[in-house]
Write a protein that holds these residues in place. Structure first.
Motif, PDB file in Angstrom:
ATOM      1  N   VAL A 128       6.528  10.288  -5.818  1.00 30.20           N
ATOM      2  CA  VAL A 128       6.138   9.081  -5.097  1.00 30.20           C
ATOM      3  C   VAL A 128       5.405   9.485  -3.825  1.00 30.20           C
ATOM      4  O   VAL A 128       5.825  10.390  -3.116  1.00 30.20           O
ATOM      5  CB  VAL A 128       7.382   8.223  -4.746  1.00 30.20           C
ATOM      6  CG1 VAL A 128       6.988   7.025  -3.917  1.00 30.20           C
ATOM      7  CG2 VAL A 128       8.108   7.808  -6.006  1.00 30.20           C
ATOM      8  N   LEU A 129       4.303   8.800  -3.542  1.00 30.38           N
ATOM      9  CA  LEU A 129       3.577   8.992  -2.298  1.00 30.38           C
ATOM     10  C   LEU A 129       3.874   7.793  -1.411  1.00 30.38           C
ATOM     11  O   LEU A 129       3.679   6.649  -1.826  1.00 30.38           O
ATOM     12  CB  LEU A 129       2.065   9.094  -2.580  1.00 30.38           C
ATOM     13  CG  LEU A 129       1.154   9.302  -1.386  1.00 30.38           C
ATOM     14  CD1 LEU A 129       1.491  10.618  -0.683  1.00 30.38           C
ATOM     15  CD2 LEU A 129      -0.294   9.293  -1.824  1.00 30.38           C
ATOM     16  N   ALA A 130       4.382   8.046  -0.214  1.00 35.15           N
ATOM     17  CA  ALA A 130       4.765   6.957   0.691  1.00 35.15           C
ATOM     18  C   ALA A 130       4.093   7.145   2.040  1.00 35.15           C
ATOM     19  O   ALA A 130       3.813   8.271   2.453  1.00 35.15           O
ATOM     20  CB  ALA A 130       6.279   6.931   0.852  1.00 35.15           C
ATOM     21  N   ALA A 131       3.837   6.038   2.709  1.00 27.37           N
ATOM     22  CA  ALA A 131       3.245   6.071   4.046  1.00 27.37           C
ATOM     23  C   ALA A 131       3.887   4.979   4.887  1.00 27.37           C
ATOM     24  O   ALA A 131       4.332   3.963   4.371  1.00 27.37           O
ATOM     25  CB  ALA A 131       1.737   5.855   3.953  1.00 27.37           C
ATOM     26  N   HIS A 132       3.910   5.192   6.181  1.00 29.40           N
ATOM     27  CA  HIS A 132       4.450   4.199   7.109  1.00 29.40           C
ATOM     28  C   HIS A 132       3.545   2.967   7.099  1.00 29.40           C
ATOM     29  O   HIS A 132       2.315   3.097   7.054  1.00 29.40           O
ATOM     30  CB  HIS A 132       4.541   4.787   8.516  1.00 29.40           C
ATOM     31  CG  HIS A 132       5.363   3.950   9.442  1.00 29.40           C
ATOM     32  ND1 HIS A 132       4.835   2.866  10.113  1.00 29.40           N
ATOM     33  CD2 HIS A 132       6.666   4.022   9.786  1.00 29.40           C
ATOM     34  CE1 HIS A 132       5.777   2.314  10.838  1.00 29.40           C
ATOM     35  NE2 HIS A 132       6.904   3.011  10.657  1.00 29.40           N
ATOM     36  N   LEU A 135       0.278   2.563   9.116  1.00 32.70           N
ATOM     37  CA  LEU A 135      -0.937   3.282   8.734  1.00 32.70           C
ATOM     38  C   LEU A 135      -1.986   2.320   8.184  1.00 32.70           C
ATOM     39  O   LEU A 135      -3.177   2.572   8.278  1.00 32.70           O
ATOM     40  CB  LEU A 135      -0.605   4.381   7.707  1.00 32.70           C
ATOM     41  CG  LEU A 135      -1.717   5.346   7.346  1.00 32.70           C
ATOM     42  CD1 LEU A 135      -2.252   6.086   8.563  1.00 32.70           C
ATOM     43  CD2 LEU A 135      -1.225   6.339   6.304  1.00 32.70           C
ATOM     44  N   GLY A 136      -1.552   1.207   7.615  1.00 29.49           N
ATOM     45  CA  GLY A 136      -2.479   0.189   7.144  1.00 29.49           C
ATOM     46  C   GLY A 136      -3.137   0.479   5.806  1.00 29.49           C
ATOM     47  O   GLY A 136      -4.218  -0.031   5.531  1.00 29.49           O
ATOM     48  N   VAL A 137      -2.518   1.274   4.982  1.00 31.84           N
ATOM     49  CA  VAL A 137      -3.074   1.546   3.652  1.00 31.84           C
ATOM     50  C   VAL A 137      -2.091   1.097   2.587  1.00 31.84           C
ATOM     51  O   VAL A 137      -0.878   1.157   2.775  1.00 31.84           O
ATOM     52  CB  VAL A 137      -3.418   3.048   3.465  1.00 31.84           C
ATOM     53  CG1 VAL A 137      -4.509   3.482   4.407  1.00 31.84           C
ATOM     54  CG2 VAL A 137      -2.192   3.923   3.632  1.00 31.84           C
ATOM     55  N   ASN A 138      -2.619   0.658   1.447  1.00 30.57           N
ATOM     56  CA  ASN A 138      -1.780   0.244   0.321  1.00 30.57           C
ATOM     57  C   ASN A 138      -1.977   1.130  -0.894  1.00 30.57           C
ATOM     58  O   ASN A 138      -1.234   1.030  -1.860  1.00 30.57           O
ATOM     59  CB  ASN A 138      -2.077  -1.214  -0.057  1.00 30.57           C
ATOM     60  CG  ASN A 138      -1.685  -2.154   1.049  1.00 30.57           C
ATOM     61  OD1 ASN A 138      -0.622  -2.010   1.633  1.00 30.57           O
ATOM     62  ND2 ASN A 138      -2.544  -3.122   1.352  1.00 30.57           N
ATOM     63  N   SER A 139      -3.022   1.952  -0.866  1.00 28.99           N
ATOM     64  CA  SER A 139      -3.272   2.890  -1.974  1.00 28.99           C
ATOM     65  C   SER A 139      -4.044   4.081  -1.429  1.00 28.99           C
ATOM     66  O   SER A 139      -4.512   4.062  -0.275  1.00 28.99           O
ATOM     67  CB  SER A 139      -4.081   2.204  -3.083  1.00 28.99           C
ATOM     68  OG  SER A 139      -5.401   1.960  -2.645  1.00 28.99           O
ATOM     69  N   ILE A 140      -4.224   5.080  -2.216  1.00 34.72           N
ATOM     70  CA  ILE A 140      -4.990   6.259  -1.792  1.00 34.72           C
ATOM     71  C   ILE A 140      -6.432   5.864  -1.501  1.00 34.72           C
ATOM     72  O   ILE A 140      -7.057   6.363  -0.571  1.00 34.72           O
ATOM     73  CB  ILE A 140      -4.913   7.364  -2.860  1.00 34.72           C
ATOM     74  CG1 ILE A 140      -3.473   7.869  -2.951  1.00 34.72           C
ATOM     75  CG2 ILE A 140      -5.864   8.514  -2.533  1.00 34.72           C
ATOM     76  CD1 ILE A 140      -3.238   8.892  -4.046  1.00 34.72           C
ATOM     77  N   ASP A 141      -6.964   4.915  -2.255  1.00 35.47           N
ATOM     78  CA  ASP A 141      -8.349   4.460  -2.046  1.00 35.47           C
ATOM     79  C   ASP A 141      -8.532   3.722  -0.727  1.00 35.47           C
ATOM     80  O   ASP A 141      -9.648   3.650  -0.214  1.00 35.47           O
ATOM     81  CB  ASP A 141      -8.770   3.553  -3.208  1.00 35.47           C
ATOM     82  CG  ASP A 141      -8.849   4.292  -4.531  1.00 35.47           C
ATOM     83  OD1 ASP A 141      -9.097   5.525  -4.506  1.00 35.47           O
ATOM     84  OD2 ASP A 141      -8.662   3.653  -5.584  1.00 35.47           O
TER      85      ASP A 141
END
Length: 146
Positions: A128-132, A135-141
């Motif tokens: 799983v790839l997770a971000a805070h 950061l304002g992102v919902n996907s790698i793109d």
């Protein structure tokens, strides 16, 4: 020409001759402790899974199954150690898919398709790839910095 009597005597003597020559007898498995090589540090998911299985197998076999962690080089050190062990069923490598990818990334003396025999898939552990959220992102793109 052999007579029926000589044949019967020879047949009766066969077990004694076999015992005298030291015919090998099969040992029940396992006849000694089994080593699980985990090529990652203790405490990780692979180690925990191996220890749970080792504990249950120890009870089932009535023989010790123990875990030996041989970490380093993304598992290459432990994988090479297990591959160099005698192919007698008393050393079992418990690893992740790194066993297949390592030879393409790191210098490895092990060819998994030649030096190892897969036995069973123990678990499936998705990555799983997770971000805070800040950061304002919902996907790698979505990452604009890329």
């Amino acid at each position: 020409m052999i007579t029926r009597r000589h044949f019967t005597l020879a047949l009766a003597a066969l077990p004694f001759a076999a015992a005298r020559t030291g015919v090998a007898r099969a040992q029940s498995y396992p006849a000694k402790p089994i080593r699980f090589v985990v090529p990652f540090p203790a405490g990780g998911s692979t180690d925990v899974g191996a220890r749970l299985i080792a504990e249950n197998l120890s009870r089932a076999f009535g023989q010790q199954v123990y875990v030996e962690n041989k970490s380093g080089a993304n598992g290459t050190i432990g994988i090479e150690d297990a591959a160099k062990s005698p192919p007698d069923g008393y050393t079992v490598l418990v690893t992740t898919d790194s066993v297949a990818s390592n030879p393409h990334v790191f210098h490895s003396k092990v060819d998994p398709s030649r030096d190892l025999l897969p036995i069973i898939q123990l678990s499936r552990q998705p990555i799983v790839l997770a971000a805070h959220p800040s950061l304002g992102v919902n996907s790698i793109d979505d990452d604009e910095r890329a």
